[in-house]
Design a protein around this motif. Sequence first.
Motif, mmCIF file in Angstrom:
data_model
loop_
_atom_site.group_PDB
_atom_site.id
_atom_site.type_symbol
_atom_site.label_atom_id
_atom_site.label_comp_id
_atom_site.label_asym_id
_atom_site.label_seq_id
_atom_site.Cartn_x
_atom_site.Cartn_y
_atom_site.Cartn_z
ATOM 1 N N LEU A 32 -9.092 4.883 5.018
ATOM 2 C CA LEU A 32 -8.193 5.660 5.866
ATOM 3 C C LEU A 32 -7.612 6.759 5.013
ATOM 4 C CD1 LEU A 32 -8.428 3.308 7.826
ATOM 5 C CD2 LEU A 32 -6.005 3.506 8.217
ATOM 6 N N SER A 33 -7.572 7.946 5.543
ATOM 7 C CA SER A 33 -7.091 9.040 4.722
ATOM 8 C C SER A 33 -6.455 10.098 5.600
ATOM 9 C CB SER A 33 -8.255 9.614 3.935
ATOM 10 O OG SER A 33 -7.769 10.427 2.920
ATOM 11 N N ALA A 34 -5.444 10.751 5.043
ATOM 12 C CA ALA A 34 -4.761 11.807 5.779
ATOM 13 C C ALA A 34 -5.181 13.179 5.285
ATOM 14 C CB ALA A 34 -3.252 11.645 5.637
ATOM 15 N N GLY A 35 -6.198 13.213 4.408
ATOM 16 C CA GLY A 35 -6.589 14.501 3.867
ATOM 17 C C GLY A 35 -7.756 14.361 2.926
ATOM 18 N N PRO A 36 -8.070 15.460 2.234
ATOM 19 C CA PRO A 36 -9.196 15.423 1.303
ATOM 20 C C PRO A 36 -8.923 14.439 0.166
ATOM 21 C CG PRO A 36 -8.057 17.560 1.219
ATOM 22 C CD PRO A 36 -7.385 16.749 2.267
ATOM 23 N N THR A 37 -9.985 13.902 -0.400
ATOM 24 C CA THR A 37 -9.848 12.970 -1.514
ATOM 25 C C THR A 37 -9.589 13.753 -2.799
ATOM 26 O OG1 THR A 37 -11.337 11.412 -0.460
ATOM 27 C CG2 THR A 37 -11.045 11.186 -2.837
ATOM 28 N N GLY A 113 -2.277 15.127 -3.991
ATOM 29 C CA GLY A 113 -2.689 15.467 -2.631
ATOM 30 C C GLY A 113 -1.524 15.568 -1.669
#
Lengths: 196, 85, 267
Positions: A32-37, A113
């Motif tokens: 799960l991510s809210a943006g680029p890694t 990030g």
Amino acid sequence: MSFITRGFSGRSRERDDRLPPGQTLVHDFPVLSAGPTPEVDTAEWEFTIRTESAVHRWNWDEFLALQIDEVDTDIHCVTHWSKLGTSWRGVSLDTLFEQVETEQEYVMAHSYGGYTTNVPLDELLDGKAWVAFEFDGQALEPEHGGPARLLVPHLYFWKSAKWVRGLVMMDQDEPGFWEQNGYHLHGDPWKEERYW
Amino acid sequence: MQHVDGNALAGPFADFFSFDVTTATARCNGCGSVGELARAMVYRSGAGTVVRCSTCDHVLATLVETGDRAWISLSGVSAIEVRRG
Amino acid sequence: MSEVSTPGATATPAASAALRAVPRSGWHVATVAAARRETPNASRLELEVDGWPGNAAGQHLDVRLTAPDGYTATRSYSIASSGPGTRVTLAVDKLPDGEVSPYLVDEVRAGDMLEVHGPLGAFFVWAPVAETGDARPVQLIAGGSGVVPLFAMAQAHGDADDPVPFRLLYSARTPDDVYFAGELQRLVGASAPFRLDLVYTRRAPEGWRAPAARITRETLEAAVFPAAEQPRVYVCGSTGFVERVADWLVELGHDPRSIRTERYGGT
């Protein structure tokens, strides 16, 4: 108007007493991510704890020279999956806070990030939280938060901030990224503290 | 995690707005650039939908949905221009 | 978002009318009228959608599946058809770890009912010059299943006998993986100007003019309308494909404002 779709069961869902209410067991490790890694080089990596009076810093080598714990624990994501018996290596927050003097009782975790999440300090101490850099015997992959992530397994997993770069002490509890956008300020999976 | 573009916002936001958000134009609070939301970068996961500026990565908008509740934030945009046709 | 929007500068009354005519989306019950293999890894679904208001070429819909315990999964699929009427065509690629696409490709059969939300999106759409007044040539660039909304545009172009020059550059793994192969060949021979450039990435047919290889900046430059002709460009495919192609187009002098993209996620 929702109706059951013939022949559709979704991912298989198993039951287990170790699962908090509303959770289902997975064997993979969803991302799960809210943006680029963020790609963070350990040569550049730094972990800081900022208090009302000082900033404490550890570079990667100094961090790895601290006492390292092996942690076996279950993890519970607010999106209804749980993963049982995961193994990690990391530095306990107790170890990090041995060198820190503060009267402030709340913490905002900050990530490379820009992601943030809030946790009361007493929920991070007494063997409840780590800064983890290994998962399942391997260096933590960037998509799972490497080089290092917070690990707070007794709270929903969004509190275990990926790519963690530091903690900022606060006088009062303030919402982090997901907490500003509908998620619970605290996030106890056994109380199903998912949303406001 | 792979992102998609703002075209993917059409469905999730259609339940809450009476216009097609993907053709609406927004200004980013982070860098000031202006563009259609269809050109933004969208990160969708079970946790929610995060819309980021394709120029500076600033978070423009978020959408969190559960069964009967939804939270919408547009805190990263200064204004949205909606064309009346 | 780096680009200033173009419609303010170029919209004609006809273009505004076309946009206004895009119907408001809603949830509908779709009955599967037919399901058949499109390629070894994909199915073509014909849906009869109760109350469907018609859709523009390039739009998508969301499909929601509900399990007996109430668990739901929703995914977006581009629509391969356009125009008025309640019949909607999808072509669905089966993702290896997917949750919805394996159901739609392997399990679904005629008579099944699905919930669909749409039509969705008014940005990645095309309409004939008679409606928009925009006579610039149109370059379509598809990676794999990204051809679906672009096929809808090409078919709409052919159906309207639209005079605007159209080209489709289509990257597919093998000849077996080409979607709408018969329909595309018919469009090549139709009176509306349409050129098809196929690129095979894994296996080309015998005697094909080029060995199997991924699109490069050079093959892209050789196939697409030159920037000087100011084409409108629609790119659809995986996120990686779309970003490579869009970067090359800008390097080749195409105006970023004239490039519209739709990423599918995945690799």
